[in-house]
Design a protein around this motif. Structure first.
Motif, short mmCIF file in Angstrom:
data_model
loop_
_atom_site.label_atom_id
_atom_site.label_comp_id
_atom_site.label_asym_id
_atom_site.label_seq_id
_atom_site.Cartn_x
_atom_site.Cartn_y
_atom_site.Cartn_z
N GLY A 38 0.79 -1.22 0.00
CA GLY A 38 0.00 0.00 0.00
C GLY A 38 0.82 1.27 0.00
N VAL A 39 2.03 1.23 0.50
CA VAL A 39 2.84 2.44 0.63
C VAL A 39 3.18 3.06 -0.72
CG1 VAL A 39 5.00 3.39 1.51
CG2 VAL A 39 3.71 1.74 2.87
N PRO A 40 3.75 2.32 -1.69
CA PRO A 40 4.06 2.94 -2.98
C PRO A 40 2.79 3.41 -3.72
CG PRO A 40 5.22 0.87 -2.79
CD PRO A 40 4.27 0.96 -1.63
N VAL A 41 1.74 2.65 -3.59
CA VAL A 41 0.48 3.02 -4.24
C VAL A 41 -0.05 4.31 -3.63
CG1 VAL A 41 -1.92 2.34 -4.61
CG2 VAL A 41 -0.10 0.65 -4.85
N TRP A 42 -0.05 4.40 -2.31
CA TRP A 42 -0.53 5.60 -1.62
C TRP A 42 0.31 6.81 -2.01
CZ3 TRP A 42 -4.63 7.44 0.42
CH2 TRP A 42 -4.60 8.53 1.28
N ARG A 43 1.63 6.64 -2.08
CA ARG A 43 2.52 7.74 -2.46
C ARG A 43 2.20 8.23 -3.88
NH1 ARG A 43 8.27 5.86 -2.30
NH2 ARG A 43 7.54 4.80 -0.47
N LYS A 44 1.95 7.29 -4.79
CA LYS A 44 1.62 7.65 -6.18
C LYS A 44 0.28 8.38 -6.24
CE LYS A 44 2.35 7.65 -10.56
NZ LYS A 44 3.37 8.51 -11.12
N ILE A 45 -0.71 7.91 -5.49
CA ILE A 45 -2.02 8.58 -5.46
C ILE A 45 -1.86 10.01 -4.99
CG2 ILE A 45 -4.24 8.64 -4.27
CD1 ILE A 45 -4.20 5.56 -4.36
N LEU A 46 -1.09 10.22 -3.93
CA LEU A 46 -0.90 11.58 -3.40
C LEU A 46 -0.19 12.50 -4.40
CD1 LEU A 46 -0.05 11.01 0.36
CD2 LEU A 46 -2.21 11.74 -0.66
N GLN A 47 0.65 11.93 -5.25
CA GLN A 47 1.30 12.74 -6.28
C GLN A 47 0.29 13.20 -7.34
OE1 GLN A 47 4.38 10.20 -7.80
NE2 GLN A 47 5.80 10.70 -6.13
N LEU A 48 -0.76 12.43 -7.55
CA LEU A 48 -1.74 12.73 -8.58
C LEU A 48 -2.88 13.64 -8.11
CD1 LEU A 48 -2.01 9.14 -10.09
CD2 LEU A 48 -0.77 11.09 -11.05
N VAL A 49 -3.04 13.75 -6.79
CA VAL A 49 -4.14 14.54 -6.24
C VAL A 49 -3.75 16.01 -6.18
CG1 VAL A 49 -5.50 14.92 -4.14
CG2 VAL A 49 -5.01 12.60 -4.90
N PRO A 50 -4.59 16.92 -6.74
CA PRO A 50 -4.21 18.33 -6.74
C PRO A 50 -4.25 18.99 -5.35
CG PRO A 50 -6.34 18.03 -7.79
CD PRO A 50 -5.81 16.67 -7.47
N LYS A 51 -5.18 18.58 -4.49
CA LYS A 51 -5.29 19.17 -3.14
C LYS A 51 -5.18 18.05 -2.11
CE LYS A 51 -8.16 23.02 -4.60
NZ LYS A 51 -9.43 23.72 -4.42
N VAL A 52 -3.95 17.76 -1.71
CA VAL A 52 -3.68 16.63 -0.82
C VAL A 52 -4.38 16.80 0.53
CG1 VAL A 52 -1.86 15.37 0.39
CG2 VAL A 52 -1.50 16.11 -1.96
N ASP A 53 -4.36 17.99 1.10
CA ASP A 53 -5.00 18.21 2.41
C ASP A 53 -6.50 17.90 2.35
OD1 ASP A 53 -2.60 18.96 3.48
OD2 ASP A 53 -2.97 21.10 3.28
N THR A 54 -7.17 18.37 1.31
CA THR A 54 -8.60 18.12 1.15
C THR A 54 -8.86 16.63 0.95
OG1 THR A 54 -8.87 20.30 0.16
CG2 THR A 54 -10.63 18.71 -0.22
#
Length: 69
Positions: A38-54
């Motif tokens: 889950g860690v690499p997948v989660w990291r990749k998702i966060l790179q793709l999300v424009p507003k990480v905090d939201t």
């Protein structure tokens, strides 16, 4: 809170060790693999999300809401 635990194939972890180093998962026990997938997948998702905090707030809210209903 989720806590991941894996046994690394090193005796000590230096203070300067980068825990995102792709070489750390080498030679792990197969039982540890599900914890790390889950860690690499989660990291990749966060790179793709424009507003990480939201995004993270939405996920936390959904998790709390799903446990109360």
């Amino acid at each position: 809170m989720e806590i991941l635990f894996v046994r690394l194939a090193i005796k000590t972890i230096p203070n300067h060790q980068n825990l995102h180093d792709d070489m750390l998962p080498k030679n792990l026990d197969e039982k540890c693999n599900p914890s790390l997938n889950g860690v690499p997948v989660w990291r990749k998702i966060l790179q793709l999300v424009p507003k990480v905090d939201t995004f993270t707030l939405t996920l936390r809210t959904r998790k709390v809401f799903s446990h109360t209903h």
